[in-house]
Design a protein around this motif. Structure first.
Motif, PDB file in Angstrom:
ATOM      1  N   GLN A  70      -7.373  -1.726  11.048  1.00  0.00           N
ATOM      2  CA  GLN A  70      -7.067  -0.207  12.096  1.00  0.00           C
ATOM      3  C   GLN A  70      -5.784  -0.572  12.320  1.00  0.00           C
ATOM      4  N   MET A  71      -5.010  -2.234  13.123  1.00  0.00           N
ATOM      5  CA  MET A  71      -3.659  -2.000  12.475  1.00  0.00           C
ATOM      6  C   MET A  71      -2.626  -2.431  11.478  1.00  0.00           C
ATOM      7  N   GLN A  72      -3.483  -1.843  10.468  1.00  0.00           N
ATOM      8  CA  GLN A  72      -3.026  -1.884   8.777  1.00  0.00           C
ATOM      9  C   GLN A  72      -2.735  -0.361   8.962  1.00  0.00           C
ATOM     10  N   GLU A  73      -3.669   0.619   9.377  1.00  0.00           N
ATOM     11  CA  GLU A  73      -3.537   1.907   9.503  1.00  0.00           C
ATOM     12  C   GLU A  73      -2.879   3.036  10.318  1.00  0.00           C
ATOM     13  N   ALA A  74      -2.461   2.060  11.591  1.00  0.00           N
ATOM     14  CA  ALA A  74      -1.136   2.380  12.496  1.00  0.00           C
ATOM     15  C   ALA A  74      -0.185   1.824  12.052  1.00  0.00           C
ATOM     16  N   PHE A  75       0.400   0.790  11.026  1.00  0.00           N
ATOM     17  CA  PHE A  75       1.844   0.754  10.823  1.00  0.00           C
ATOM     18  C   PHE A  75       1.801   1.633   9.161  1.00  0.00           C
ATOM     19  N   ILE A  76       1.382   2.049   8.615  1.00  0.00           N
ATOM     20  CA  ILE A  76       1.064   2.863   7.238  1.00  0.00           C
ATOM     21  C   ILE A  76       1.007   3.915   7.661  1.00  0.00           C
ATOM     22  N   ASN A  77       0.869   4.489   8.687  1.00  0.00           N
ATOM     23  CA  ASN A  77       1.524   5.664   9.659  1.00  0.00           C
ATOM     24  C   ASN A  77       2.649   6.343   9.669  1.00  0.00           C
ATOM     25  N   ILE A  78       3.071   4.854  11.249  1.00  0.00           N
ATOM     26  CA  ILE A  78       4.380   5.142  11.169  1.00  0.00           C
ATOM     27  C   ILE A  78       5.737   5.172  10.263  1.00  0.00           C
ATOM     28  N   ILE A  79       5.400   4.317   9.107  1.00  0.00           N
ATOM     29  CA  ILE A  79       5.756   3.502   8.200  1.00  0.00           C
ATOM     30  C   ILE A  79       6.760   5.404   6.805  1.00  0.00           C
ATOM     31  N   LEU A  80       5.328   5.683   6.669  1.00  0.00           N
ATOM     32  CA  LEU A  80       5.148   6.960   6.060  1.00  0.00           C
ATOM     33  C   LEU A  80       5.606   8.341   6.944  1.00  0.00           C
ATOM     34  N   ASN A  81       5.690   8.721   8.131  1.00  0.00           N
ATOM     35  CA  ASN A  81       6.559   9.210   8.868  1.00  0.00           C
ATOM     36  C   ASN A  81       7.917   8.568   8.858  1.00  0.00           C
ATOM     37  N   ALA A  82       8.422   7.450   8.929  1.00  0.00           N
ATOM     38  CA  ALA A  82       9.762   7.655   9.086  1.00  0.00           C
ATOM     39  C   ALA A  82      10.454   8.015   7.205  1.00  0.00           C
ATOM     40  N   ALA A  83       9.322   7.401   6.255  1.00  0.00           N
ATOM     41  CA  ALA A  83      10.171   8.446   5.211  1.00  0.00           C
ATOM     42  C   ALA A  83       9.946   9.435   5.139  1.00  0.00           C
ATOM     43  N   GLU A  84       9.048  10.053   5.529  1.00  0.00           N
ATOM     44  CA  GLU A  84       9.003  11.909   5.464  1.00  0.00           C
ATOM     45  C   GLU A  84      10.405  12.136   6.088  1.00  0.00           C
ATOM     46  N   ALA A  85      10.706  11.853   7.561  1.00  0.00           N
ATOM     47  CA  ALA A  85      11.549  12.033   8.587  1.00  0.00           C
ATOM     48  C   ALA A  85      12.671  11.842   7.209  1.00  0.00           C
TER      49      ALA A  85
ATOM     50  N   LEU B 148       1.196  -1.088   0.012  1.00  0.00           N
ATOM     51  CA  LEU B 148      -0.466   0.137  -0.284  1.00  0.00           C
ATOM     52  C   LEU B 148       0.785   1.000   0.032  1.00  0.00           C
ATOM     53  N   VAL B 149       2.282   1.130   0.977  1.00  0.00           N
ATOM     54  CA  VAL B 149       2.929   2.635   0.696  1.00  0.00           C
ATOM     55  C   VAL B 149       4.498   2.347  -0.179  1.00  0.00           C
ATOM     56  N   ALA B 150       4.309   1.375  -0.855  1.00  0.00           N
ATOM     57  CA  ALA B 150       5.074   1.498  -2.176  1.00  0.00           C
ATOM     58  C   ALA B 150       4.974   2.427  -3.206  1.00  0.00           C
ATOM     59  N   GLY B 151       4.014   2.737  -3.764  1.00  0.00           N
ATOM     60  CA  GLY B 151       3.980   4.293  -4.321  1.00  0.00           C
ATOM     61  C   GLY B 151       4.485   5.514  -3.426  1.00  0.00           C
ATOM     62  N   GLN B 152       4.380   5.841  -2.974  1.00  0.00           N
ATOM     63  CA  GLN B 152       4.291   6.591  -1.747  1.00  0.00           C
ATOM     64  C   GLN B 152       6.106   7.206  -0.787  1.00  0.00           C
ATOM     65  N   ILE B 153       6.320   5.998  -0.979  1.00  0.00           N
ATOM     66  CA  ILE B 153       8.125   5.465  -0.625  1.00  0.00           C
ATOM     67  C   ILE B 153       8.989   5.976  -1.637  1.00  0.00           C
ATOM     68  N   PRO B 154       9.912   6.967  -1.550  1.00  0.00           N
ATOM     69  CA  PRO B 154      11.381   7.726  -2.808  1.00  0.00           C
ATOM     70  C   PRO B 154      11.774   6.031  -3.223  1.00  0.00           C
ATOM     71  N   PRO B 155      12.379   6.297  -4.393  1.00  0.00           N
ATOM     72  CA  PRO B 155      12.761   5.218  -4.759  1.00  0.00           C
ATOM     73  C   PRO B 155      14.422   5.377  -3.875  1.00  0.00           C
ATOM     74  N   CYS B 156      14.566   6.069  -3.689  1.00  0.00           N
ATOM     75  CA  CYS B 156      15.789   6.388  -3.036  1.00  0.00           C
ATOM     76  C   CYS B 156      15.701   5.852  -1.313  1.00  0.00           C
ATOM     77  N   ILE B 157      14.842   4.932  -0.562  1.00  0.00           N
ATOM     78  CA  ILE B 157      14.749   4.717   0.369  1.00  0.00           C
ATOM     79  C   ILE B 157      14.094   3.080   0.599  1.00  0.00           C
TER      80      ILE B 157
END
Length: 482
Positions: free
Chosen positions: A370-385, A344-353
């Protein structure tokens, strides 16, 4: 040269040694007291015997005077009887009283009684043979010996009485020292109880009142308490204070989520309808415009539609945050869930990560949505960092059979989290991003989801560079029937 470490006794050891010392002291005091009483008993018994000897000598003198005044044969017989009785008494007790330093005096007294008895025999013979003044020297000799007997018996009685007074004085001194020793030991016990038990309890009592008033300051215990029971109680109490403070923070967090959720729901419903109207109007105008003309106007309308979509996303986030969904726990595979999240997050993660995973086949009791939503948020937060820089996100999971938990860590190679922000990242609307880049609801929603699953979530800054999110969830235990 190896250092020497002093032997530190805890309270139980001190009480044990104190009680052992008291037992030894009481035994010693009892032993000395018993020996003094035994000695006093012996002296009292010998004193009674010396009193008997003194009384016999007095009877000897009384019968002697009666015989010289009245010449009664009965008085003479009584005189001989009391004399023999005194001699026999001395002979009987002589071996025993030698140990009391009375042997020499008793020996002299016995010799004097023997001499007195012979003198009385001489007087008796003189009176029977020749009556008159010629017996006067014999009578004077008897009287003189009688006086010596009285003096010697009084000396004997005086010595025994002095011994009694001496032993009483010793016993008094012994009692004074015993009281002094017991007082010192009692004072030592009072100091130990005061410093090692009463003082820590007062600190705990004071800290308890402070906790009731909302003050969670730790007890500043003395270093010398650390190795005894009082120190351990204080350390445990400090740990309890820390846990209570954490629970209070979690309660405040929950209250924030509840109040913000109510507010967010109201705002979202108020904004949703105007945004829908604006979006619909923009779409109608765009459709009516000629594709070749009014290019600038079309661009502006498309920009407006884009911004409306952004606003709707924000509203959707507010509704997601505030909405009470039907919560359903089912045994689910963590590995499959992670695989679905990554797709689900593959399209939102930059190729350099690069994303690395190490997740064993673990079953958890969870609400998949709900758990899927939680981990999507954590991973996207890490990618944005990490941003557009080359980096890595590492997702690992391991089980703890002892604690019956699953520990999931999400590490990133971003700039990390400052100490100031570390305690606030789960607060609603808190964000380090620009105002136009996010609402700050993502991690607060994650926090609520994890808590709803009876789990814990925390964050920490890695020693090198980056951040780590730690999720702890209860392990699903499958119970089979008999």
């Amino acid at each position: 040269m190896a250092g020497s470490f002093p032997f530190i006794m805890n309270i139980r050891q001190r009480v044990f040694f104190f009680m052992a010392g008291c037992l030894v002291a009481i035994t010693a005091i009892g032993g000395f007291s018993y020996s003094y009483l035994s000695e006093m008993e012996n002296i009292h018994r010998t004193s009674e015997i010396t009193d008997d000897i003194s009384n016999n000598i007095l009877e000897i003198r009384r019968s002697e005077k009666n015989f010289f005044f009245y010449g009664s044969p009965d008085d003479l017989v009584a005189n001989h009887r009391y004399t023999l009785k005194a001699i026999e008494t001395i002979r009987t007790i002589m071996p025993e009283l030698k140990a009391h330093n009375l042997g020499e005096l008793l020996g002299n007294l016995k010799s004097e009684l023997d001499s007195y008895d012979k003198s009385m025999d001489s007087v008796e013979k003189c009176i029977e043979g020749k009556k008159g003044p010629t017996c006067a020297p014999f009578e004077e000799n008897v009287r003189e010996k009688g006086k010596n007997l009285i003096l010697m018996s009084q000396e004997l009685v005086t010595i025994e009485r002095q011994k009694i007074f001496l032993i009483i004085a010793k016993l008094k001194t012994h009692m004074i020292y015993s009281i002094l020793v017991l007082t010192i030991m009692g004072g030592f016990l009072a100091v130990v109880i005061s410093r090692k038990i009463v003082r820590p309890l007062k600190l705990i009592e004071k800290a308890t009142y402070q906790i009731a008033q909302g003050n969670f300051d730790l007890i500043n215990s003395e270093n010398k308490w650390h190795d005894d029971e009082a120190g351990k109680v204080v350390v445990a109490f400090n740990k309890m204070i820390s846990e209570l403070e954490k629970r209070q923070e979690q309660l405040i967090q929950a209250q924030k989520l509840s109040s913000i959720g109510i507010m967010a729901a109201g705002i979202a419903h108020q904004l949703n309808n105007p945004l829908n109207n604006i979006s619909t109007s923009c779409q109608i105008v765009i459709e009516e415009l000629d594709e070749k003309e009014n290019a600038f106007l079309r661009q502006m309308l498309e920009n407006s539609e884009h911004e409306v979509q952004r606003a709707r996303d924000i509203v959707r986030g507010l509704l997601e945050f505030s909405r009470s969904k039907e919560f359903s726990l089912k045994p689910s595979s963590l590995k499959e869930l992670a695989s679905k999240v990554l797709k689900l997050v593959a399209g939102q993660i930059p190729p350099c990560i690069e994303i690395k995973t190490d997740i064993p086949d673990i079953t958890l009791n969870m609400d998949q949505g709900q758990m899927q939503e939680a981990f999507i948020n954590i991973i996207l937060n890490a990618a944005e960092a990490i941003g557009e820089n080359k980096g890595e996100i590492s997702i690992r999971a391991k089980t703890s059979i002892l604690d019956q938990t699953v520990l999931i860590t999400v590490d990133d190679t971003g700039p990390g989290i400052s100490d100031t922000n570390l305690s606030r990242i789960f607060d609603p609307f808190f964000t380090t991003k620009e105002t136009s880049s996010g609402t700050g609801l993502g991690l607060s929603i994650v926090y609520g989801i994890i808590k709803q699953h009876s789990g814990k979530i925390s964050a920490e800054c890695l020693k090198g560079k980056g951040a780590r999110f730690i999720v702890e969830l209860p392990l699903f235990i499958h119970h089979t029937g008999d």
